[in-house]
Design an enzyme around this catalytic site. Structure first.
Site, PDB file in Angstrom:
ATOM      1  N   HIS A 138       2.790 -33.375   7.983  1.00 49.41           N
ATOM      2  CA  HIS A 138       2.022 -32.134   7.910  1.00 49.41           C
ATOM      3  C   HIS A 138       1.807 -31.482   9.267  1.00 49.41           C
ATOM      4  CE1 HIS A 138      -0.988 -30.132   4.903  1.00 49.41           C
ATOM      5  NE2 HIS A 138      -0.122 -29.292   5.409  1.00 49.41           N
ATOM      6  N   ASP A 170      -4.816 -31.007   0.271  1.00 50.69           N
ATOM      7  CA  ASP A 170      -4.698 -32.198   1.100  1.00 50.69           C
ATOM      8  C   ASP A 170      -5.845 -33.151   0.775  1.00 50.69           C
ATOM      9  OD1 ASP A 170      -4.184 -33.975   3.294  1.00 50.69           O
ATOM     10  OD2 ASP A 170      -3.507 -32.281   4.513  1.00 50.69           O
ATOM     11  N   HIS A 173      -6.850 -34.982   3.216  1.00 53.26           N
ATOM     12  CA  HIS A 173      -7.452 -35.059   4.547  1.00 53.26           C
ATOM     13  C   HIS A 173      -7.712 -33.658   5.087  1.00 53.26           C
ATOM     14  CE1 HIS A 173      -4.789 -38.540   3.839  1.00 53.26           C
ATOM     15  NE2 HIS A 173      -5.737 -39.240   4.432  1.00 53.26           N
ATOM     16  N   ASP A 211      -7.370 -32.752   8.235  1.00 54.02           N
ATOM     17  CA  ASP A 211      -6.381 -32.431   9.267  1.00 54.02           C
ATOM     18  C   ASP A 211      -6.971 -31.560  10.369  1.00 54.02           C
ATOM     19  OD1 ASP A 211      -4.618 -33.916   7.818  1.00 54.02           O
ATOM     20  OD2 ASP A 211      -3.363 -32.248   7.176  1.00 54.02           O
ATOM     21  N   HIS A 269      -0.274 -35.304  12.763  1.00 56.27           N
ATOM     22  CA  HIS A 269      -0.397 -34.770  11.401  1.00 56.27           C
ATOM     23  C   HIS A 269      -1.856 -34.703  10.946  1.00 56.27           C
ATOM     24  CE1 HIS A 269      -0.161 -38.752   8.796  1.00 56.27           C
ATOM     25  NE2 HIS A 269      -1.040 -38.852   9.769  1.00 56.27           N
ATOM     26  N   ASP A 299       0.195 -30.837   0.870  1.00 57.66           N
ATOM     27  CA  ASP A 299       0.399 -32.234   1.262  1.00 57.66           C
ATOM     28  C   ASP A 299       0.334 -33.056  -0.022  1.00 57.66           C
ATOM     29  OD1 ASP A 299      -0.046 -34.925   2.053  1.00 57.66           O
ATOM     30  OD2 ASP A 299      -0.891 -34.272   3.961  1.00 57.66           O
ATOM     31  N   ASP A 302      -0.224 -35.998  -0.579  1.00 57.63           N
ATOM     32  CA  ASP A 302      -1.303 -36.969  -0.720  1.00 57.63           C
ATOM     33  C   ASP A 302      -2.587 -36.330  -1.246  1.00 57.63           C
ATOM     34  OD1 ASP A 302      -2.917 -35.995   1.435  1.00 57.63           O
ATOM     35  OD2 ASP A 302      -2.031 -37.370   2.869  1.00 57.63           O
ATOM     36  N   GLU A 324       4.759 -34.453   3.560  1.00 58.36           N
ATOM     37  CA  GLU A 324       4.262 -35.831   3.461  1.00 58.36           C
ATOM     38  C   GLU A 324       4.810 -36.611   2.264  1.00 58.36           C
ATOM     39  OE1 GLU A 324       2.776 -37.365   5.808  1.00 58.36           O
ATOM     40  OE2 GLU A 324       1.762 -35.849   7.040  1.00 58.36           O
TER      41      GLU A 324
END
Length: 306
Positions: free
Chosen positions: A97, A124, A126, A128, A141, A227, A229, A272
């Site tokens: 990412h 996402d 996360h 980030d 990332h 992303d 994830d 990702e």
């Protein structure tokens, strides 16, 4: 006919686990080009960009693989810019990412040059939003949102010739459920709108997307940075930093369908995907399914006015 420019960026220099560099080809194997063409889209597959190998070294001054990340993001920036100049829709296939720094910097520059409003939908697990001074790992990332908002190494924050590339009111983060303490403070200080999993649980995904899309109009360029994830690992195991408790398949489909309904999607990152951790390319196949929905595939069978 809308033309999609596929841009592969096969690197994991920003990641914590090797394997995301194989993501672009896994998406192709999963039938991405054929799925897009079935939506009556013209597809130009530019193949994979070239850049430095992953040296797999320890962080230096809180940053891992900074020079490599700079080079990869420059390549992404240049290719996305070229696609936009031709009137094509760039679809960047990651890779990790951190590459969103280059792609969104290019999109933001394009929007400024053409007087368009930018709305980034950042899916996402996360946030980030780490900085080199607070990141527990130094993995870049985990830093693209901060970099895009002007907080990061000079070489990563000024691809479009100005800083910041993006303002807090131009991004909506969706599906967040893993945030470091320092990131949390940064998000509050910057005023980044975040729809975390608790918000989604309490209000429902439809309400979240209505708020995330609030204020857009025909002059808005929507950029989706997805992303994988973000999704629950039960349905998307092929990621390097899986976090339990993500959106379900139907919630993700609803997000894609509601974006498609706007008719304003202008560019896209899919990042990702880690085939080394996947099960029979399951996550890549799911990604292609969701991308199809972004371009209008729907299970809708009711009458439009019902």
């Amino acid at each position: 006919m809308k033309t999609i420019s596929l841009i592969g960026a096969p690197t994991d220099v920003g990641a914590s686990v090797k394997g995301a560099g194989m993501g672009p080809d896994a998406l192709r194997v999963a039938g991405l080009v054929q799925a897009l063409e079935a939506r009556e889209l013209s597809v130009i597959d530019h193949g994979n960009l070239h850049g430095p190998a992953n040296p797999w070294q320890a962080p230096v001054n809180g940053l891992r693989h900074l020079n490599e990340a700079i080079d990869w993001n420059q390549a992404v920036y240049d290719e996305v810019s070229s696609a936009l100049q031709l009137g094509h829709m760039p679809m960047m296939l990651g890779g990790d990412h951190c590459l969103a720094i280059g792609s969104i910097s290019a999109v933001a520059k394009h929007c400024k040059d053409h007087g368009k409003k930018l709305r980034v939908l950042w899916f996402d697990a996360h946030a980030d939003s780490n900085l080199s001074t607070i990141s527990p790992t130094g993995n870049i990332h985990g830093m693209p949102v901060a970099c895009l908002m002007g907080h990061g190494p000079e070489q990563l924050i000024a691809y479009g010739g100005y800083t910041p590339a993006m303002q807090a009111n131009e991004i909506r983060q969706i599906g967040i459920r893993s945030v470091d303490d320092g990131e949390r403070q940064f998000i509050h200080d910057m005023g980044i709108p975040v729809f975390d999993m608790r918000y989604i649980d309490e209000h429902g995904m439809r309400a979240v997307m209505l708020k995330a899309l609030e204020g857009i109009d025909e002059n808005t360029h929507i950029h989706v940075s997805f992303d994988l994830d973000c999704l629950d690992p039960d349905i998307a195991p092929g990621v390097g930093t899986a976090v339990l408790g993500g959106p379900t398949y139907r919630e993700a489909q609803l997000c894609m369908e509601m974006i498609a309904d706007t008719g304003l999607l202008g560019s896209l990152d899919i990042v990702e995907l880690n085939p080394a951790l996947d099960l029979r390319n399951q996550t890549a196949i799911l990604a292609v399914d969701l991308i199809e929905s972004l371009f209008g595939k729907s299970t809708l069978v009711r009458m439009a006015n019902k």
